[in-house]
Design an enzyme around this catalytic site. Structure first.
Site, PDB file in Angstrom:
ATOM      1  N   VAL A 107     -11.413   7.082   2.248  1.00 25.51           N
ATOM      2  CA  VAL A 107     -10.951   7.444   0.918  1.00 25.51           C
ATOM      3  C   VAL A 107      -9.680   6.651   0.651  1.00 25.51           C
ATOM      4  CG1 VAL A 107     -10.052   9.298  -0.542  1.00 25.51           C
ATOM      5  CG2 VAL A 107     -11.950   9.763   1.024  1.00 25.51           C
ATOM      6  N   CYS A 108      -9.545   6.150  -0.567  1.00 25.49           N
ATOM      7  CA  CYS A 108      -8.339   5.445  -0.978  1.00 25.49           C
ATOM      8  C   CYS A 108      -8.073   4.246  -0.061  1.00 25.49           C
ATOM      9  CB  CYS A 108      -7.169   6.425  -1.017  1.00 25.49           C
ATOM     10  SG  CYS A 108      -5.730   5.889  -1.960  1.00 25.49           S
ATOM     11  N   THR A 109      -6.815   4.026   0.328  1.00 25.61           N
ATOM     12  CA  THR A 109      -6.491   2.866   1.158  1.00 25.61           C
ATOM     13  C   THR A 109      -6.905   3.032   2.609  1.00 25.61           C
ATOM     14  OG1 THR A 109      -4.230   3.721   1.387  1.00 25.61           O
ATOM     15  CG2 THR A 109      -4.615   2.039  -0.302  1.00 25.61           C
ATOM     16  N   THR A 127     -11.687   0.983  -2.982  1.00 26.69           N
ATOM     17  CA  THR A 127     -10.438   1.585  -2.526  1.00 26.69           C
ATOM     18  C   THR A 127      -9.589   1.881  -3.752  1.00 26.69           C
ATOM     19  OG1 THR A 127      -8.593   1.366  -0.954  1.00 26.69           O
ATOM     20  CG2 THR A 127      -9.195  -0.612  -2.189  1.00 26.69           C
TER      21      THR A 127
END
Length: 239
Positions: A107-109, A127
């Site tokens: 998830v995300c970075t 991302t």
């Protein structure tokens, strides 16, 4: 009389590292905890409480040394990914856990951390919008979508996209009907008060303020991310 379905335990491991964005982890963890017969571990280098970027700590349930092999590996993001990408013990555990996992996710970075471990080479991925330009450097195929599936890789966009990611993965694992039930149970019915949740809709002033905030918080972020990508790409493809 229909016999109840007894599912094997699905073991889900979330990586926990200092300065993690807690919602990257707790959002999908809340969703995936409702898969049915699921067990969630928060895995960190030590058993000490791990500070998040929200100002409170999370308590690991397992360490790199004693964590069981997960069925689902999930890597959250946050500014702490910069240090995590440079930590050999963290990269080694991520690589080891991914090798035996049915699903390798982020998830995300957290996607950049998967990338630093050599786990996105040749895979479509997404991302957080502010780091999207780094994906290609890790050998990934960047996709501008909220959730991206490619074989056994599943990546979510920034922070709140972790909830969407969790529901999408639930639908794959348990079917759409179960995923809808989980969504309803969580009353996940987004109606944000401002139409400012992406760079394409945010006003210029807000966008500039965010970029300035990131530059102050992690001034060497781009350079360190590029260096992590260069180190990974120098490794053999089967790392």
């Amino acid at each position: 009389m229909t016999e109840p379905v007894i599912r094997p335990v699905t073991h889900i491991a979330f990586l926990l590292f200092p300065n993690v964005t807690q919602l990257d982890l707790t959002g999908p963890a809340q969703v995936l905890s409702r898969l049915g017969n699921a067990r969630i571990d928060l895995v960190a280098k030590t058993s000490d409480p791990v500070p998040t970027d929200a100002g409170f700590a999370l308590l690991p349930t397992a360490t790199f040394a004693d964590a069981a092999q997960p069925d689902i590996l999930c890597i959250p993001g946050g500014f702490g990914t910069q240090d995590a990408m440079e930590d050999e013990a963290t990269l080694a555990w991520v690589s080891q856990a991914a090798a035996g996992a049915t699903w390798v996710t982020s998830v995300c970075t957290g996607a950049l951390l998967l990338g630093a471990a050599g786990l996105l080479r040749g895979y479509r991925a997404t991302t957080h919008w502010a780091s999207h330009h780094h994906l290609a450097a890790f050998g990934a195929i960047p996709v501008h979508e909220r959730v991206v599936f490619d074989r056994n890789r599943a990546t979510g966009g920034g922070v709140t996209a972790g909830i969407d990611f969790g529901l999408a993965l639930t639908a794959v694992l348990r079917g759409e009907a179960h995923a809808k039930l989980v969504q309803l149970s969580l009353e996940y019915d987004p109606a944000p008060p401002f139409d400012c949740g992406s760079p394409g809709r945010a006003d210029a002033e807000t966008l500039d303020r965010y970029k300035a905030l990131v530059a102050r918080s992690v001034p060497e972020r781009d350079a360190r991310t590029r260096a992590a990508a260069e180190r990974m790409m120098a490794e053999p493809l089967d790392r």
